[in-house]
Design a protein around this motif. Sequence first.
Motif, short mmCIF file in Angstrom:
data_model
loop_
_atom_site.label_atom_id
_atom_site.label_comp_id
_atom_site.label_asym_id
_atom_site.label_seq_id
_atom_site.Cartn_x
_atom_site.Cartn_y
_atom_site.Cartn_z
N UNK A 95 -5.11 11.21 -11.16
CA UNK A 95 -5.54 9.97 -10.51
C UNK A 95 -7.06 9.96 -10.33
N UNK A 96 -7.60 11.08 -9.90
CA UNK A 96 -9.06 11.18 -9.72
C UNK A 96 -9.76 10.99 -11.06
N UNK A 121 0.84 -1.19 0.00
CA UNK A 121 0.00 0.00 0.00
C UNK A 121 0.88 1.24 0.00
N UNK A 122 0.31 2.34 -0.45
CA UNK A 122 0.97 3.62 -0.40
C UNK A 122 0.08 4.59 0.36
N UNK A 123 -0.01 4.46 1.71
CA UNK A 123 -0.96 5.23 2.46
C UNK A 123 -0.70 6.71 2.42
N UNK A 156 -0.33 1.08 -9.28
CA UNK A 156 1.08 1.49 -9.26
C UNK A 156 1.24 2.88 -8.67
N UNK A 157 0.31 3.78 -8.98
CA UNK A 157 0.43 5.18 -8.53
C UNK A 157 -0.07 5.39 -7.11
N UNK A 158 -1.15 4.68 -6.72
CA UNK A 158 -1.82 4.97 -5.46
C UNK A 158 -1.71 3.85 -4.43
N UNK A 204 0.93 -8.52 -11.88
CA UNK A 204 -0.50 -8.33 -12.17
C UNK A 204 -0.86 -8.25 -13.65
N UNK A 205 -0.09 -7.55 -14.51
CA UNK A 205 -0.46 -7.54 -15.93
C UNK A 205 -0.42 -8.93 -16.56
N UNK A 206 0.54 -9.76 -16.14
CA UNK A 206 0.61 -11.13 -16.65
C UNK A 206 -0.59 -11.93 -16.18
#
Length: 304
Positions: free
Chosen positions: A11-12, A1-3, A239-241, A183-185
Amino acid sequence: MNPGVVMRSADIFRLLILAAIWGASFLFLRIVAPVLGALWTAEVRVALAGCAMLLFMAISKRAMDFKSNWKQYVLIGTLNSALPFALFSYAALTLPAGYSAILNATSPLWGALVGAAILGERLSARKLVGLLIGVSGVAFLVRLGPVAFTPQVLMAALACVGAALCYGLAGAYSKKTSSDIAPPLMATGSQVGAALVLLPFLPLSPVKAEVTPFILLIAAMLALLCSAVAYLIYFRLIADLGPTKALTVTFLIPLFALLWGALFLHEAITVNMLIGCAMVVVATWLVVFQPPPAATSVPDHVHR
């Protein structure tokens, strides 16, 4: 996680686009399933999406490692795509798009139960309250929503709940056995696996009506937009959030499904329907967003 990550406007925007796309998937099912039937609708979705994603992986020069990962691709494909998509397609023959989307939003609730049963994750008081509210919301929606309560409605609702439970099982299995697969695989391989699993059962679900160019277009959008493109957006958000914040898309999907159903299929939106939706959304929030230092249980898969 990226809290600690703060959502940027980009992103929104991606969250809203993804919710709109996955909300539209329930609208597309309502159009395609009565023509192609449940199994063919699911097969077309996963097969086209799998082909498109395989092409993307080839262009990206990423090896799929089918020899090493075929078992996980087939099992996750069955639990996370083949069964849920077929069940939601069956439900679309009876239920409005908004109904199915609201029931789909219970996926994290079932994920919490499966996580406790299979992975030994703790069911906190907060999660138990969320589960109770969520089940009550589903019961309220099915019993008091705008669609008359009939055996067919009950069966369709149970199909949606079964699909949501499949997502929970897929997440638990993935955490236990497949966490080392990117995950993409997994997303690509599972679509191919799902297509292969559904293939032998297609004769059981013959096409029900004339397949027009419009139906083909909607089926292609269901596969390419709601699966292939949606996966790419979702993994970018993860990946970003981080997975927890990316999962906030779950709360927005029913709202878009209700909106699309009302706009394009003239499906009713009633106060009781909104109450049921609100109860499910609150329940999902209680289960997904655990206060620190409690561990957060996040489903690995959210697909519509």
